[in-house]
Write an enzyme that holds these catalytic residues in place. Structure first.
Site, PDB file in Angstrom:
ATOM      1  N   ARG A  48       0.763  -1.010  -0.001  1.00  0.00           N
ATOM      2  CA  ARG A  48       0.084  -0.056   0.102  1.00  0.00           C
ATOM      3  C   ARG A  48       0.938   1.115  -0.091  1.00  0.00           C
ATOM      4  O   ARG A  48       2.118   1.331   0.713  1.00  0.00           O
ATOM      5  CB  ARG A  48      -0.978   0.048   1.227  1.00  0.00           C
ATOM      6  N   HIS A  49       0.396   2.293  -0.744  1.00  0.00           N
ATOM      7  CA  HIS A  49       1.458   3.495  -0.852  1.00  0.00           C
ATOM      8  C   HIS A  49       1.815   4.184   0.441  1.00  0.00           C
ATOM      9  O   HIS A  49       0.944   3.892   1.540  1.00  0.00           O
ATOM     10  CB  HIS A  49       0.709   4.423  -1.788  1.00  0.00           C
ATOM     11  N   GLY A  50       2.686   4.900   0.588  1.00  0.00           N
ATOM     12  CA  GLY A  50       2.799   5.530   1.899  1.00  0.00           C
ATOM     13  C   GLY A  50       2.010   6.452   2.129  1.00  0.00           C
ATOM     14  O   GLY A  50       1.020   6.811   1.352  1.00  0.00           O
ATOM     15  N   GLN A  51       1.972   7.281   3.328  1.00  0.00           N
ATOM     16  CA  GLN A  51       0.990   8.203   3.698  1.00  0.00           C
ATOM     17  C   GLN A  51       0.833   9.298   2.743  1.00  0.00           C
ATOM     18  O   GLN A  51       1.870   9.665   2.379  1.00  0.00           O
ATOM     19  CB  GLN A  51       1.603   8.830   5.075  1.00  0.00           C
ATOM     20  N   SER A  52      -0.284   9.628   2.253  1.00  0.00           N
ATOM     21  CA  SER A  52      -0.572  10.710   1.358  1.00  0.00           C
ATOM     22  C   SER A  52      -1.129  12.077   1.892  1.00  0.00           C
ATOM     23  O   SER A  52      -1.318  11.996   3.181  1.00  0.00           O
ATOM     24  CB  SER A  52      -1.398  10.113   0.104  1.00  0.00           C
ATOM     25  N   GLN A  53      -1.151  12.961   1.318  1.00  0.00           N
ATOM     26  CA  GLN A  53      -1.804  14.121   1.673  1.00  0.00           C
ATOM     27  C   GLN A  53      -3.331  14.000   2.078  1.00  0.00           C
ATOM     28  O   GLN A  53      -3.699  14.555   2.970  1.00  0.00           O
ATOM     29  CB  GLN A  53      -1.714  15.270   0.696  1.00  0.00           C
ATOM     30  N   GLY A  54      -3.845  13.272   1.266  1.00  0.00           N
ATOM     31  CA  GLY A  54      -5.162  12.928   1.464  1.00  0.00           C
ATOM     32  C   GLY A  54      -5.410  12.073   2.847  1.00  0.00           C
ATOM     33  O   GLY A  54      -6.695  12.176   3.474  1.00  0.00           O
ATOM     34  N   ASN A  55      -4.396  11.358   3.173  1.00  0.00           N
ATOM     35  CA  ASN A  55      -4.482  10.419   4.507  1.00  0.00           C
ATOM     36  C   ASN A  55      -4.477  11.421   5.602  1.00  0.00           C
ATOM     37  O   ASN A  55      -5.018  10.944   6.702  1.00  0.00           O
ATOM     38  CB  ASN A  55      -3.367   9.400   4.436  1.00  0.00           C
ATOM     39  N   ARG A 109       0.985   9.142  -6.105  1.00  0.00           N
ATOM     40  CA  ARG A 109       1.279   8.647  -4.574  1.00  0.00           C
ATOM     41  C   ARG A 109       1.853   7.388  -4.741  1.00  0.00           C
ATOM     42  O   ARG A 109       2.674   6.861  -3.966  1.00  0.00           O
ATOM     43  CB  ARG A 109       0.294   8.732  -3.436  1.00  0.00           C
ATOM     44  N   GLU A 137      -6.778   3.755  -7.404  1.00  0.00           N
ATOM     45  CA  GLU A 137      -7.711   3.743  -6.401  1.00  0.00           C
ATOM     46  C   GLU A 137      -9.187   3.493  -7.045  1.00  0.00           C
ATOM     47  O   GLU A 137      -9.304   3.944  -8.092  1.00  0.00           O
ATOM     48  CB  GLU A 137      -7.231   5.156  -5.677  1.00  0.00           C
TER      49      GLU A 137
END
Length: 313
Positions: A48-55, A109, A137
């Site tokens: 799973r992608h790393g922490q994003s701005q949306g997270n 991301r 996504e």
């Protein structure tokens, strides 16, 4: 950012290798039946992608299109750590000829996660990369109205996470349909041995799929034929975390080869799903689990106790 992947589109690493069949080795499945079957990759590693701005702040979606949302600094660190974790796991096998091949969602991301986790690998260890739009996504529709999105997510909880379709977007069931297509592509790539040219194919190839939380859950659901109810009991992997499908003793891919039952229960697997994973550990490709509780008597309520212990055909 790592200079190894300046852009996926211009990546100097070949995604498949030219040969006498003009780059279409699948043609030889009918023209040359005597060619030995290539070894199956050792693992399929889901990232799973790393922490994003949306997270961190969902308000970002009111200003930035979902495919363009970037990683945070923490997300970059998570991706780098993930790459080191994957390399350590592979090196623990003790093989000298191992390589990695990447499938990646085209969202920014995900690409940033790939480029940062790839810092753990030399160019000689990377067999190739394929940008795969079907790994994107779930489409949540128009995020511009944040309050409306809160309402829609609340409705989804009542309606069910699998079938609820966001306005102008997708449901998890829609994601299932496109992931089914990707799964068939992946199985074909494995059967053909597309990751390395003939003569260089090794059983120590590792496939890495860099994607998104729901998409990866749907991928597992489709691969292992989990039910809708079982899917809705699953949880997202953490940002920058991995789930490993490793080749079992019979050749099938099994989660229990790498993970403990406790870890898989935290992810959301039920006892019936774990029993099936035990079967996956020893089964051969193409075999069917005729005693699988997932597709058998759990659907019926009229069997007596003796009948419930056998799985109908």
């Amino acid at each position: 950012m790592s200079s190894l992947f300046p852009t996926v589109a211009s990546c100097p690493i070949k995604c498949c290798h030219e040969s006498s069949d003009n780059g279409f080795p699948e043609k030889n499945l009918t023209s040359n039946q005597t060619r030995p079957k290539p070894p199956r990759p050792r693992r399929i590693i889901l990232v799973r992608h790393g922490q994003s701005q949306g997270n961190v702040d969902e308000c970002i979606y009111t200003r930035v299109a979902d495919p363009k949302v970037m990683l945070t600094e923490q997300g970059i660190t998570e991706a780098e750590r993930c790459g080191g974790e994957i390399r350590k796991m592979i090196e623990n096998d003790g093989a000298d000829d191992w390589k990695v091949y990447f499938y990646v969602s085209p969202y920014k991301r995900s690409l940033e996660t790939l480029r940062n986790l790839a810092k753990a690998f030399e160019k000689s260890r990377i067999a190739g990369v394929r940008e795969e739009p079907r790994l994107r996504e779930q489409d949540f529709g128009n995020f511009q109205d944040q309050e409306e999105m809160k309402i829609q997510k609340g409705v989804r909880k009542l309606y069910g996470r699998f079938f609820y379709r966001f306005p102008n977007g997708e449901s998890a069931a829609d994601v299932y349909d496109r992931i089914t297509g990707f799964r068939e592509t992946l199985r074909s790539d494995i059967d053909i041995g597309r990751f390395q040219p003939p003569g260089e194919q090794s059983p120590n190839m590792n496939l890495v799929i860099v994607s998104h939380g729901l998409t990866l859950r749907v991928f597992l659901m489709r691969w292992y034929k989990w039910t809708v109810e079982q899917f809705e009991g699953l949880y997202n992997m953490g940002n920058g975390e991995i789930l490993v499908m490793e080749r079992g003793y019979g050749g099938r891919y099994c989660l229990l080869m790498h993970h403990t039952k406790e870890e898989l229960k935290e992810f959301g697997l039920t006892d019936a799903m774990l029993i099936d994973q035990e079967w996956q550990k020893y089964a051969k490709p193409g075999e069917l689990n005729y005693d699988c509780e997932i597709t058998g008597p759990s659907y019926f309520t009229h069997f007596d106790n003796d009948q419930e212990n056998t799985c109908g055909g």
